[in-house]
Design an enzyme around this catalytic site. Structure first.
Site, PDB file in Angstrom:
ATOM      1  N   GLU A  67       0.826   5.776   0.466  1.00 35.32           N
ATOM      2  CA  GLU A  67       0.124   7.037   0.719  1.00 35.32           C
ATOM      3  C   GLU A  67       0.806   8.098  -0.138  1.00 35.32           C
ATOM      4  O   GLU A  67       2.012   8.007  -0.424  1.00 35.32           O
ATOM      5  CB  GLU A  67       0.166   7.414   2.195  1.00 35.32           C
ATOM      6  CG  GLU A  67      -0.490   6.401   3.128  1.00 35.32           C
ATOM      7  CD  GLU A  67      -1.973   6.183   2.897  1.00 35.32           C
ATOM      8  OE1 GLU A  67      -2.602   7.065   2.267  1.00 35.32           O
ATOM      9  OE2 GLU A  67      -2.495   5.156   3.340  1.00 35.32           O
ATOM     10  N   ASP A  79      -2.369  -0.565   6.598  1.00 37.79           N
ATOM     11  CA  ASP A  79      -3.319  -0.996   5.576  1.00 37.79           C
ATOM     12  C   ASP A  79      -2.840  -2.243   4.847  1.00 37.79           C
ATOM     13  O   ASP A  79      -3.647  -3.102   4.463  1.00 37.79           O
ATOM     14  CB  ASP A  79      -3.562   0.131   4.569  1.00 37.79           C
ATOM     15  CG  ASP A  79      -4.512   1.190   5.112  1.00 37.79           C
ATOM     16  OD1 ASP A  79      -4.926   1.062   6.270  1.00 37.79           O
ATOM     17  OD2 ASP A  79      -4.824   2.144   4.375  1.00 37.79           O
ATOM     18  N   ASP A 107       0.855  -1.186   0.000  1.00 38.13           N
ATOM     19  CA  ASP A 107       0.000   0.000   0.000  1.00 38.13           C
ATOM     20  C   ASP A 107       0.892   1.237   0.000  1.00 38.13           C
ATOM     21  O   ASP A 107       2.043   1.193   0.461  1.00 38.13           O
ATOM     22  CB  ASP A 107      -0.922   0.017   1.217  1.00 38.13           C
ATOM     23  CG  ASP A 107      -1.936   1.153   1.149  1.00 38.13           C
ATOM     24  OD1 ASP A 107      -2.689   1.213   0.161  1.00 38.13           O
ATOM     25  OD2 ASP A 107      -1.961   1.990   2.068  1.00 38.13           O
ATOM     26  N   GLU A 162      -6.426  17.925   1.723  1.00 39.31           N
ATOM     27  CA  GLU A 162      -7.392  16.823   1.645  1.00 39.31           C
ATOM     28  C   GLU A 162      -6.708  15.475   1.898  1.00 39.31           C
ATOM     29  O   GLU A 162      -7.282  14.589   2.534  1.00 39.31           O
ATOM     30  CB  GLU A 162      -8.077  16.809   0.278  1.00 39.31           C
ATOM     31  CG  GLU A 162      -8.978  17.990   0.007  1.00 39.31           C
ATOM     32  CD  GLU A 162      -8.218  19.194  -0.537  1.00 39.31           C
ATOM     33  OE1 GLU A 162      -6.964  19.180  -0.528  1.00 39.31           O
ATOM     34  OE2 GLU A 162      -8.888  20.144  -0.982  1.00 39.31           O
ATOM     35  N   HIS A 220      -5.642   6.384   7.474  1.00 40.75           N
ATOM     36  CA  HIS A 220      -4.957   5.457   6.582  1.00 40.75           C
ATOM     37  C   HIS A 220      -3.463   5.510   6.859  1.00 40.75           C
ATOM     38  O   HIS A 220      -2.895   6.562   7.153  1.00 40.75           O
ATOM     39  CB  HIS A 220      -5.208   5.845   5.115  1.00 40.75           C
ATOM     40  CG  HIS A 220      -6.596   5.593   4.661  1.00 40.75           C
ATOM     41  ND1 HIS A 220      -6.925   4.578   3.794  1.00 40.75           N
ATOM     42  CD2 HIS A 220      -7.765   6.212   4.969  1.00 40.75           C
ATOM     43  CE1 HIS A 220      -8.234   4.599   3.572  1.00 40.75           C
ATOM     44  NE2 HIS A 220      -8.762   5.582   4.269  1.00 40.75           N
TER      45      HIS A 220
END
Length: 232
Positions: A9, A157, A7, A52, A152
């Site tokens: 980010e 994750d 995963d 965001e 997250h």
């Protein structure tokens, strides 16, 4: 088979707009068993993280200021994933970002040149058509504990996705008669045991118990039946 559950980010949602990876988390599976090996790194993206995005993962520009750049970790990251099947939820997103990062350094590489990719979102949509198939929805459906997932995070994750993936691709996961027809929440929660837990005690039969067992087998054979325990 070696599989890497992965995963990332990022600073935003589109690498074509110059957004970058800021965290990579991976856990290793061998023959569908977690090995305990993982790869985790935060990366300075040399650009601002969008507000965001920060609300999603909580990773701030200040936190990333002293972290390595992608080109500094690229070789060790590639060494960890090389030759494996990558297991990713919504794989196009993560692979697109990784390929964009590799494109910035020499020699230029692509994920497809080093790894195959399995998209668990595509697997979930085939298995549960018309239903929610986000990672959170799959955790609820398969009883995977994601209570620590307030924000997250790539490593967390990937660990959660590893549990979901094994259940999603492993067939029946519960014998409960009231489980949902879509393989719904069985009430079971996956929790990893600590690595330093004490070993299981081995309780062996006493001499008296062994003698009693042998006497019982003698009785079975005298009655004309085969004592299968002795032929095993």
């Amino acid at each position: 088979m070696r599989q890497i559950v992965l995963d990332t980010e990022t600073t935003g949602i589109d690498p074509n707009d110059g957004h970058r990876i800021i965290e990579i988390g991976c856990v290793e599976l061998m023959e569908r068993q977690l090995t305990g090996r993982h790869y985790h790194v935060y990366i300075n993206p040399d650009r601002e993280v969008e507000e965001e995005a920060i609300t999603v993962h909580g990773i701030t520009n200040e936190f990333l200021a002293d972290k390595p750049r992608f080109h500094e970790i690229a070789q060790e990251f590639l060494a960890f994933i090389d030759g494996a099947e990558l297991v990713i939820h919504n794989a196009a997103f993560d692979v697109g970002f990784i390929d964009a990062e590799f494109a910035r350094i020499k020699p230029v590489r692509k994920v497809a040149d080093h790894c195959s990719v399995l998209d668990t979102l595509a697997v979930a949509r085939r298995k549960h058509p018309g239903q929610k198939n986000s990672l959170d929805a799959l955790c609820k459906r398969y009883g995977v504990d994601n209570s620590n997932r307030d924000l997250h995070g790539a490593l967390l994750d990937s660990e959660i996705l590893a549990d979901v993936f094994l259940l999603l691709t492993g067939g029946q996961t519960a014998l409960s008669l009231d489980a949902g027809s879509d393989g719904g929440d069985s009430g079971q929660v996956i929790r990893r045991l600590p690595k330093d837990r004490p070993g299981l005690a081995v309780v062996r039969a006493s001499d008296v118990e062994v003698e009693a067992h042998e006497a019982f087998l003698d009785t079975v054979e005298k009655a004309g039946s085969e004592a299968v325990w002795r032929s095993a």
